[in-house]
Design an enzyme around this catalytic site. Structure first.
Site, PDB file in Angstrom:
ATOM      1  N   HIS A  74      45.029  39.330  58.732  1.00 38.48           N
ATOM      2  CA  HIS A  74      45.191  39.376  57.347  1.00 38.48           C
ATOM      3  C   HIS A  74      46.378  40.449  57.011  1.00 38.48           C
ATOM      4  CE1 HIS A  74      41.668  41.693  56.513  1.00 38.48           C
ATOM      5  NE2 HIS A  74      42.501  42.029  55.793  1.00 38.48           N
ATOM      6  N   ASP A 105      40.622  37.055  62.944  1.00 45.51           N
ATOM      7  CA  ASP A 105      41.360  38.054  62.221  1.00 45.51           C
ATOM      8  C   ASP A 105      41.710  39.183  62.882  1.00 45.51           C
ATOM      9  OD1 ASP A 105      42.433  38.975  60.047  1.00 45.51           O
ATOM     10  OD2 ASP A 105      40.508  39.314  59.073  1.00 45.51           O
ATOM     11  N   SER A 177      41.276  47.667  55.864  1.00 47.45           N
ATOM     12  CA  SER A 177      41.483  46.651  56.934  1.00 47.45           C
ATOM     13  C   SER A 177      42.337  46.980  58.025  1.00 47.45           C
ATOM     14  CB  SER A 177      42.002  45.246  56.089  1.00 47.45           C
ATOM     15  OG  SER A 177      41.023  44.905  55.019  1.00 47.45           O
TER      16      SER A 177
END
Length: 209
Positions: A74, A105, A177
């Site tokens: 992402h 992911d 992230s």
């Protein structure tokens, strides 16, 4: 004789306690400066479920010879996108997407050869899952505060998603992230900072190495 034995026992007890209190977080975070990068992604034509615009995240070098950086899918987007990477105190340079897995992911991107000088490679822990209570640190760029480290513990392992995730109370926010979740005991990367439950009291998640 009894006094000598008592003194030896006390020395053993206190020296053991002192050893247990040794904190390796400063060393671990200093090492992370060498293998953690900033990632900037621009999406102009998003696929369904993605958004148009620019986003930022983190990544870390896992294969210096190939220039491979691991991050979240992402962060780089599963849509066609322009991905740029910057080292600490460096300029952004375009990176190449090598592999994107939206289910797990995960993504691998390639750091340009011209940007690899002075970069190090992260040591990964791919065998053992850390136990509950294991001290960890999240490293990344939360809210654009670049190269920030936060500490916590492994709170558990959850399978509430389609695959297992490490649960941690180490603060993870926007910009973290794709960055490394590091064992403060060994200095090895044990996970990839991935998600948080918004509004919760430090309920955060990482993909296990």
């Amino acid at each position: 004789m009894k006094k000598t034995t008592l003194a030896a026992l006390l020395y053993t007890a206190f020296s053991g306690s002192a050893h247990a209190l040794i904190d390796n977080s400063e060393t671990a975070f200093k090492a992370a400066l060498g293998y953690t990068v900033q990632i900037r992604t621009a999406v102009t034509t998003p696929l369904e479920g993605d958004s148009k615009g620019t986003s930022r995240g983190a990544g870390f070098v896992v294969d210096l010879e190939r220039g491979w950086i691991m991050t979240n899918a992402h962060v780089v987007s599963r849509s066609p996108s322009r991905v740029e990477v910057a080292l600490r105190n460096g300029e952004y340079a375009e990176a190449e997407k090598i592999y994107v897995d939206p289910l797990l992911d995960l993504a691998i991107i390639r750091l340009p050869q011209s940007q690899r000088a002075g970069v190090t490679q992260a040591s990964l822990e791919c065998r053992d899952t850390p136990a509950v209570g294991h001290t960890v640190g999240a490293f990344g760029h939360p809210w654009n505060f670049s190269y920030t480290g936060t500490r916590g513990i492994i709170s558990g392992v959850t399978s509430r998603t389609s695959f297992e995730l490490l649960q941690t109370d180490a603060p993870i926010n926007g910009g973290n992230s794709g960055g490394p979740l590091i064992s403060m005991e060994t200095g090895r990367v044990i996970g990839i900072n991935t998600a948080q439950i918004r509004g919760s009291q430090n309920t955060n998640f990482a993909v296990s190495m």
